[in-house]
Design a protein around this motif. Structure first.
Motif, PDB file in Angstrom:
ATOM      1  N   ARG A   1     -37.430  -2.546   0.154  1.00 16.67           N
ATOM      2  CA  ARG A   1     -36.383  -3.543   0.414  1.00 16.67           C
ATOM      3  C   ARG A   1     -35.006  -2.993   0.035  1.00 16.67           C
ATOM      4  O   ARG A   1     -34.030  -3.251   0.724  1.00 16.67           O
ATOM      5  N   LEU A   2     -34.924  -2.244  -1.055  1.00 13.69           N
ATOM      6  CA  LEU A   2     -33.639  -1.666  -1.447  1.00 13.69           C
ATOM      7  C   LEU A   2     -33.150  -0.675  -0.396  1.00 13.69           C
ATOM      8  O   LEU A   2     -31.965  -0.661  -0.050  1.00 13.69           O
ATOM      9  N   LYS A   3     -34.057   0.140   0.141  1.00 18.46           N
ATOM     10  CA  LYS A   3     -33.673   1.086   1.193  1.00 18.46           C
ATOM     11  C   LYS A   3     -33.187   0.352   2.441  1.00 18.46           C
ATOM     12  O   LYS A   3     -32.197   0.742   3.070  1.00 18.46           O
ATOM     13  N   ARG A   4     -33.885  -0.719   2.827  1.00 20.04           N
ATOM     14  CA  ARG A   4     -33.482  -1.499   4.000  1.00 20.04           C
ATOM     15  C   ARG A   4     -32.122  -2.151   3.798  1.00 20.04           C
ATOM     16  O   ARG A   4     -31.270  -2.131   4.684  1.00 20.04           O
ATOM     17  N   LEU A   5     -31.933  -2.751   2.621  1.00 13.26           N
ATOM     18  CA  LEU A   5     -30.669  -3.419   2.334  1.00 13.26           C
ATOM     19  C   LEU A   5     -29.504  -2.426   2.330  1.00 13.26           C
ATOM     20  O   LEU A   5     -28.419  -2.734   2.806  1.00 13.26           O
ATOM     21  N   GLU A   6     -29.759  -1.234   1.815  1.00 11.48           N
ATOM     22  CA  GLU A   6     -28.719  -0.208   1.811  1.00 11.48           C
ATOM     23  C   GLU A   6     -28.430   0.263   3.241  1.00 11.48           C
ATOM     24  O   GLU A   6     -27.277   0.390   3.646  1.00 11.48           O
ATOM     25  N   ARG A   7     -29.475   0.482   4.021  1.00 11.64           N
ATOM     26  CA  ARG A   7     -29.308   0.905   5.418  1.00 11.64           C
ATOM     27  C   ARG A   7     -28.528  -0.134   6.218  1.00 11.64           C
ATOM     28  O   ARG A   7     -27.703   0.205   7.066  1.00 11.64           O
ATOM     29  N   ASP A   8     -28.766  -1.416   5.918  1.00 16.58           N
ATOM     30  CA  ASP A   8     -28.090  -2.493   6.637  1.00 16.58           C
ATOM     31  C   ASP A   8     -26.700  -2.809   6.081  1.00 16.58           C
ATOM     32  O   ASP A   8     -26.023  -3.710   6.564  1.00 16.58           O
ATOM     33  N   GLY A   9     -26.285  -2.078   5.059  1.00 13.26           N
ATOM     34  CA  GLY A   9     -24.947  -2.256   4.514  1.00 13.26           C
ATOM     35  C   GLY A   9     -24.770  -3.476   3.629  1.00 13.26           C
ATOM     36  O   GLY A   9     -23.647  -3.924   3.398  1.00 13.26           O
ATOM     37  N   LEU A  10     -25.880  -4.017   3.104  1.00 11.58           N
ATOM     38  CA  LEU A  10     -25.784  -5.192   2.246  1.00 11.58           C
ATOM     39  C   LEU A  10     -25.721  -4.838   0.766  1.00 11.58           C
ATOM     40  O   LEU A  10     -25.271  -5.647  -0.048  1.00 11.58           O
ATOM     41  N   ILE A  11     -26.196  -3.647   0.418  1.00 11.18           N
ATOM     42  CA  ILE A  11     -26.081  -3.158  -0.957  1.00 11.18           C
ATOM     43  C   ILE A  11     -25.609  -1.713  -0.937  1.00 11.18           C
ATOM     44  O   ILE A  11     -25.685  -1.040   0.096  1.00 11.18           O
ATOM     45  N   VAL A  12     -25.143  -1.263  -2.080  1.00 11.61           N
ATOM     46  CA  VAL A  12     -24.798   0.140  -2.266  1.00 11.61           C
ATOM     47  C   VAL A  12     -25.530   0.606  -3.522  1.00 11.61           C
ATOM     48  O   VAL A  12     -25.657  -0.146  -4.489  1.00 11.61           O
TER      49      VAL A  12
END
Length: 161
Positions: free
Chosen positions: A74-85
């Protein structure tokens, strides 16, 4: 393509909305949102990050029942989608702290609405309360152009344009 009512300028959002109304096979705005954040764990990770930067172990502790491999995904997906850094806080071994981007923080309102909805439907769950007086909060749609709250009967007519 036929003209959109009350729309002289064709913005990408207006064109996308028009397509979703005229072509049911076209994804809607809700379809797009759910594709990015629509599973249980993703929303819980985002909610945990609303309080600020967290390390992997802190997230694992804060999101009860989340397996490490699912959290990592989930962290990788959120980072890929620009929602987290992800920012490194240690080089050897590489360790990361995660925080929401502006887009990720933009989900706060939706999460509050979902939380309130859940609280009203489950025993023992607390609604969001106003810190000054303790009264449960109510969500309302507001139109900044008209500078007024949108009435419930009007809200049924609200459309994405």
């Amino acid at each position: 393509m036929q003209d959109l009512p009350h729309q002289s300028v064709r913005t990408p959002c207006a064109i996308a909305y028009h397509r979703s109304v005229t072509d049911p096979a076209s994804p809607s705005a809700l379809d797009e949102a759910l594709a990015r954040i629509g599973d249980r764990w993703t929303l819980l990770v985002v909610a945990a990050l609303l309080g600020g930067s967290r390390r992997f172990n802190e997230l694992q502790r804060d999101v009860t029942g989340l397996a490490p491999n699912i959290l990592s995904d989930r962290l990788k997906r959120l980072e890929r989608d620009g929602l987290i850094v992800a920012r490194p806080y240690s080089e050897r071994p590489v360790r990361l702290a995660y925080e929401l981007t502006a887009d990720g923080r933009g989900l706060a309102g939706a999460l509050r609405l979902l939380s309130d909805w859940g609280a009203r439907r489950s025993e023992g769950a607390e609604s969001l309360r106003h810190p000054a007086c303790g009264t449960p909060l109510e969500a309302r749609w507001y139109c900044p152009t008209c500078a007024r709250v949108v009435a419930e009967d009007e809200a049924a007519e609200v459309r994405h344009i």
